[in-house]
Design an enzyme around this catalytic site. Sequence first.
Site, PDB file in Angstrom:
ATOM      1  CB  SER A 167      24.004  22.309  45.716  1.00 56.92           C
ATOM      2  OG  SER A 167      23.824  21.054  46.294  1.00 56.92           O
ATOM      3  CG  ASP A 343      28.335  24.289  51.973  1.00 60.13           C
ATOM      4  OD1 ASP A 343      27.570  23.379  52.335  1.00 60.13           O
ATOM      5  OD2 ASP A 343      28.330  24.753  50.823  1.00 60.13           O
ATOM      6  CG  HIS A 375      24.787  23.317  50.590  1.00 55.71           C
ATOM      7  ND1 HIS A 375      26.002  23.194  49.950  1.00 55.71           N
ATOM      8  CD2 HIS A 375      23.876  22.738  49.756  1.00 55.71           C
ATOM      9  CE1 HIS A 375      25.847  22.570  48.796  1.00 55.71           C
ATOM     10  NE2 HIS A 375      24.561  22.287  48.654  1.00 55.71           N
TER      11      HIS A 375
END
Length: 403
Positions: A167, A343, A375
Amino acid sequence: MWRFAVFLAAFFVQDVVGSHGDPELHMTTPQIIERWGYPAMIYTVATDDGYILEMHRIPFGKTNVTWPNGKRPVVFMQHGLLCASSDWVVNLPDQSAGFLFADAGFDVWLGNMRGNTYSMKHKDLKPSHSAFWDWSWDEMATYDLNAMINHVLEVTGQDSVYYMGHSQGTLTMFSHLSKDDGSFAKKIKKFFALAPIGSVKHIKGFLSFFANYFSLEFDGWFDIFGAGEFLPNNWAMKLAAKDICGGLKVEADLCDNVLFLIAGPESDQWNQTRVPVYATHDPAGTSTQNIVHWMQMVHHGGVPAYDWGTKTNKKKYGQANPPEYDFTAIKGTKIYLYWSDADWLADTPDVPDYLLTRLNPAIVAQNNHLPDYNHLDFTWGLRAPDDIYRPAIKLCTDDYLGK
């Protein structure tokens, strides 16, 4: 206040899944590591702008792996938005990236960006000072990565690391590499980008909701979310939760956790007995300014530096609008991408249509499009060991051995 809110969320979640009394609810990352019989070490390093960052190390695993040169290869793992080093060890040892790499013979380092649970110190400022929170991922990319990677190399005597980012841990690395003159890229042997972030124009969830609810010129973000450490006011959380989670089959208390509102609360590949542990350790904190920067990205559609407003932009950047990070300039580091249509944050079409069109094909060693990963599944998912971690371990091992 923020940690109290997270504690309440975790309390309700553990009631739902029936996992009372897990000792890891109250442990730090090093304590979790030691609980499973692994050695844990703590290091701190100061950034050039004064923040004291804490890193956690698993110097070796439970297996007796030896290397021809006598030195263990180093893997550095960097957490994502609102997360911490714990992300890499909160599943069981055969499910967690940190433990799997350690047992494969790697020297594992887990980073913590400024403003999270473990990196709440500064040489001159205290968290109670508003100036302590005057930063976004710009500063993480500029200062934090440099300080941590350089310290790891100094301690280990290695000249490069294998980097696994998730991320925001990919966004900061992409951004740093885009401005690099080559001196930093040579320190990153391979870059494993989990849920990679470039543009977030098409994201879903909390950040998208508020970014689109207000115009880019809206100047009340800090009134809504609070100045300093990120903590949405109750009305803001309820407004977002009602809109985002209203049609989803999720437990209300889980949905009330801001991390799940941002990343996507539904997953079919979590170890449900571990959910209370996830919710206790994350969200781990960041600055409101960082959250605002993410929302600016939603409006912008690209990867701009933080927008301070026209007057300050001219002083800081020499132009009215913030400059954009140029990912086409990244060179020298082989990148392995892992992303999914499911995601909410590293989403479709932003990954294929923005990120992949800007990264030089010569540096994209692999483009792994995985089915049904939200995610958070990239660090917590039960399929991640076979889909991501073990293949990455083999790639790094073969590379280190010169195969």
